[in-house]
Design a protein around this motif. Structure first.
Motif, PDB file in Angstrom:
ATOM      1  N   LYS A 167       0.821  -1.220   0.000  1.00 46.64           N
ATOM      2  CA  LYS A 167       0.000   0.000   0.000  1.00 46.64           C
ATOM      3  C   LYS A 167       0.851   1.264   0.000  1.00 46.64           C
ATOM      4  O   LYS A 167       0.515   2.243  -0.656  1.00 46.64           O
ATOM      5  CB  LYS A 167      -0.953   0.012   1.201  1.00 46.64           C
ATOM      6  N   GLU A 168       1.965   1.253   0.726  1.00 43.04           N
ATOM      7  CA  GLU A 168       2.829   2.435   0.775  1.00 43.04           C
ATOM      8  C   GLU A 168       3.379   2.784  -0.606  1.00 43.04           C
ATOM      9  O   GLU A 168       3.453   3.948  -0.969  1.00 43.04           O
ATOM     10  CB  GLU A 168       3.995   2.227   1.763  1.00 43.04           C
ATOM     11  N   LEU A 169       3.758   1.765  -1.353  1.00 41.49           N
ATOM     12  CA  LEU A 169       4.271   2.001  -2.700  1.00 41.49           C
ATOM     13  C   LEU A 169       3.148   2.372  -3.656  1.00 41.49           C
ATOM     14  O   LEU A 169       3.306   3.243  -4.521  1.00 41.49           O
ATOM     15  CB  LEU A 169       5.015   0.765  -3.219  1.00 41.49           C
ATOM     16  N   GLN A 170       2.015   1.735  -3.499  1.00 39.87           N
ATOM     17  CA  GLN A 170       0.874   2.011  -4.370  1.00 39.87           C
ATOM     18  C   GLN A 170       0.399   3.457  -4.210  1.00 39.87           C
ATOM     19  O   GLN A 170      -0.012   4.084  -5.182  1.00 39.87           O
ATOM     20  CB  GLN A 170      -0.265   1.046  -4.053  1.00 39.87           C
ATOM     21  N   ASN A 171       0.501   3.992  -3.002  1.00 40.44           N
ATOM     22  CA  ASN A 171       0.040   5.351  -2.737  1.00 40.44           C
ATOM     23  C   ASN A 171       1.115   6.408  -2.967  1.00 40.44           C
ATOM     24  O   ASN A 171       0.828   7.598  -2.887  1.00 40.44           O
ATOM     25  CB  ASN A 171      -0.475   5.455  -1.298  1.00 40.44           C
ATOM     26  N   ALA A 172       2.318   5.996  -3.260  1.00 33.20           N
ATOM     27  CA  ALA A 172       3.434   6.932  -3.443  1.00 33.20           C
ATOM     28  C   ALA A 172       3.411   7.552  -4.840  1.00 33.20           C
ATOM     29  O   ALA A 172       2.843   6.993  -5.772  1.00 33.20           O
ATOM     30  CB  ALA A 172       4.758   6.204  -3.224  1.00 33.20           C
ATOM     31  N   THR A 173       4.079   8.685  -4.956  1.00 30.58           N
ATOM     32  CA  THR A 173       4.216   9.318  -6.266  1.00 30.58           C
ATOM     33  C   THR A 173       5.295   8.593  -7.065  1.00 30.58           C
ATOM     34  O   THR A 173       6.098   7.828  -6.522  1.00 30.58           O
ATOM     35  CB  THR A 173       4.631  10.793  -6.121  1.00 30.58           C
ATOM     36  N   PHE A 174       5.321   8.874  -8.360  1.00 30.76           N
ATOM     37  CA  PHE A 174       6.342   8.280  -9.225  1.00 30.76           C
ATOM     38  C   PHE A 174       7.743   8.628  -8.728  1.00 30.76           C
ATOM     39  O   PHE A 174       8.625   7.766  -8.666  1.00 30.76           O
ATOM     40  CB  PHE A 174       6.150   8.757 -10.670  1.00 30.76           C
ATOM     41  N   ASN A 175       7.957   9.889  -8.356  1.00 36.15           N
ATOM     42  CA  ASN A 175       9.275  10.301  -7.861  1.00 36.15           C
ATOM     43  C   ASN A 175       9.643   9.565  -6.580  1.00 36.15           C
ATOM     44  O   ASN A 175      10.810   9.219  -6.373  1.00 36.15           O
ATOM     45  CB  ASN A 175       9.330  11.809  -7.645  1.00 36.15           C
ATOM     46  N   GLN A 176       8.677   9.326  -5.718  1.00 40.21           N
ATOM     47  CA  GLN A 176       8.959   8.627  -4.465  1.00 40.21           C
ATOM     48  C   GLN A 176       9.326   7.162  -4.705  1.00 40.21           C
ATOM     49  O   GLN A 176      10.254   6.653  -4.076  1.00 40.21           O
ATOM     50  CB  GLN A 176       7.751   8.709  -3.530  1.00 40.21           C
ATOM     51  N   ILE A 177       8.612   6.479  -5.592  1.00 42.82           N
ATOM     52  CA  ILE A 177       8.916   5.052  -5.780  1.00 42.82           C
ATOM     53  C   ILE A 177      10.156   4.818  -6.625  1.00 42.82           C
ATOM     54  O   ILE A 177      10.766   3.757  -6.550  1.00 42.82           O
ATOM     55  CB  ILE A 177       7.718   4.246  -6.339  1.00 42.82           C
ATOM     56  N   THR A 178      10.531   5.800  -7.418  1.00 43.70           N
ATOM     57  CA  THR A 178      11.756   5.617  -8.207  1.00 43.70           C
ATOM     58  C   THR A 178      13.000   6.040  -7.432  1.00 43.70           C
ATOM     59  O   THR A 178      14.115   5.814  -7.888  1.00 43.70           O
ATOM     60  CB  THR A 178      11.681   6.385  -9.542  1.00 43.70           C
ATOM     61  N   ASN A 179      12.818   6.626  -6.264  1.00 47.85           N
ATOM     62  CA  ASN A 179      13.937   6.980  -5.396  1.00 47.85           C
ATOM     63  C   ASN A 179      14.112   5.853  -4.368  1.00 47.85           C
ATOM     64  O   ASN A 179      13.560   5.890  -3.285  1.00 47.85           O
ATOM     65  CB  ASN A 179      13.686   8.309  -4.685  1.00 47.85           C
ATOM     66  N   TYR A 180      14.842   4.842  -4.740  1.00 44.94           N
ATOM     67  CA  TYR A 180      15.086   3.699  -3.867  1.00 44.94           C
ATOM     68  C   TYR A 180      16.580   3.453  -3.756  1.00 44.94           C
ATOM     69  O   TYR A 180      17.381   3.936  -4.562  1.00 44.94           O
ATOM     70  CB  TYR A 180      14.392   2.439  -4.411  1.00 44.94           C
ATOM     71  N   THR A 181      16.941   2.680  -2.758  1.00 44.13           N
ATOM     72  CA  THR A 181      18.319   2.251  -2.599  1.00 44.13           C
ATOM     73  C   THR A 181      18.315   0.830  -2.045  1.00 44.13           C
ATOM     74  O   THR A 181      17.383   0.441  -1.326  1.00 44.13           O
ATOM     75  CB  THR A 181      19.107   3.201  -1.677  1.00 44.13           C
ATOM     76  N   PHE A 182      19.301   0.050  -2.421  1.00 50.12           N
ATOM     77  CA  PHE A 182      19.432  -1.285  -1.849  1.00 50.12           C
ATOM     78  C   PHE A 182      20.133  -1.173  -0.503  1.00 50.12           C
ATOM     79  O   PHE A 182      21.061  -0.369  -0.341  1.00 50.12           O
ATOM     80  CB  PHE A 182      20.209  -2.213  -2.791  1.00 50.12           C
ATOM     81  N   ILE A 183      19.676  -1.959   0.451  1.00 48.35           N
ATOM     82  CA  ILE A 183      20.229  -1.961   1.801  1.00 48.35           C
ATOM     83  C   ILE A 183      20.559  -3.397   2.204  1.00 48.35           C
ATOM     84  O   ILE A 183      20.179  -4.342   1.509  1.00 48.35           O
ATOM     85  CB  ILE A 183      19.251  -1.313   2.811  1.00 48.35           C
ATOM     86  N   CYS A 184      21.240  -3.538   3.319  1.00 46.35           N
ATOM     87  CA  CYS A 184      21.546  -4.856   3.890  1.00 46.35           C
ATOM     88  C   CYS A 184      22.221  -5.773   2.872  1.00 46.35           C
ATOM     89  O   CYS A 184      21.740  -6.868   2.588  1.00 46.35           O
ATOM     90  CB  CYS A 184      20.298  -5.506   4.469  1.00 46.35           C
ATOM     91  N   ALA A 185      23.335  -5.310   2.319  1.00 49.48           N
ATOM     92  CA  ALA A 185      24.097  -6.092   1.326  1.00 49.48           C
ATOM     93  C   ALA A 185      23.230  -6.482   0.133  1.00 49.48           C
ATOM     94  O   ALA A 185      23.297  -7.593  -0.378  1.00 49.48           O
ATOM     95  CB  ALA A 185      24.747  -7.309   1.967  1.00 49.48           C
ATOM     96  N   ASN A 186      22.356  -5.552  -0.282  1.00 52.34           N
ATOM     97  CA  ASN A 186      21.470  -5.719  -1.448  1.00 52.34           C
ATOM     98  C   ASN A 186      20.382  -6.774  -1.265  1.00 52.34           C
ATOM     99  O   ASN A 186      19.802  -7.242  -2.227  1.00 52.34           O
ATOM    100  CB  ASN A 186      22.261  -6.004  -2.721  1.00 52.34           C
ATOM    101  N   THR A 187      20.073  -7.136  -0.021  1.00 55.46           N
ATOM    102  CA  THR A 187      18.993  -8.093   0.234  1.00 55.46           C
ATOM    103  C   THR A 187      17.677  -7.388   0.567  1.00 55.46           C
ATOM    104  O   THR A 187      16.651  -8.045   0.735  1.00 55.46           O
ATOM    105  CB  THR A 187      19.349  -9.053   1.384  1.00 55.46           C
ATOM    106  N   GLY A 188      17.722  -6.079   0.667  1.00 48.72           N
ATOM    107  CA  GLY A 188      16.523  -5.296   0.953  1.00 48.72           C
ATOM    108  C   GLY A 188      16.512  -4.025   0.131  1.00 48.72           C
ATOM    109  O   GLY A 188      17.525  -3.629  -0.451  1.00 48.72           O
ATOM    110  N   ILE A 189      15.340  -3.392   0.086  1.00 51.09           N
ATOM    111  CA  ILE A 189      15.154  -2.154  -0.657  1.00 51.09           C
ATOM    112  C   ILE A 189      14.568  -1.124   0.297  1.00 51.09           C
ATOM    113  O   ILE A 189      13.665  -1.442   1.083  1.00 51.09           O
ATOM    114  CB  ILE A 189      14.191  -2.350  -1.844  1.00 51.09           C
TER     115      ILE A 189
END
Length: 81
Positions: free
Chosen positions: A35-57
């Motif tokens: 739901k958080e991603l579904q309700n986010a704007t395009f700019n918000q969902i395209t601003n991501y980073t991998f975390i935890c040795a690339n096992t999370g986003i």
């Protein structure tokens, strides 16, 4: 944790969240599951980073975190329901 479940790239379309893994596989799950991603704007969902040795986003603009392995577990649970 399966060591091969490390993310390389994230993309979205109208219905799905797609995560490309470093081994070349792609995991796709319905965006409506997040739901958080579904309700986010395009700019918000395209601003991501991998975390935890690339096992999370992480999506810092909406303070949302997703474990890549959980996408597979959610898929299995959805099929069982």
């Amino acid at each position: 944790m399966n060591a091969s479940l490390k993310g390389k790239k994230v993309r979205f379309d109208d219905q799905y969240l797609h995560v490309e893994l470093v081994d070349g596989r792609i995991i796709s799950t319905p965006i409506r599951w997040y739901k958080e991603l579904q309700n986010a704007t395009f700019n918000q969902i395209t601003n991501y980073t991998f975390i935890c040795a690339n096992t999370g986003i992480e999506w810092p603009d909406i303070d949302y975190h997703l474990n890549i392995e959980s996408m597979l577990i959610a898929t299995s649970q959805a099929k069982a329901a």
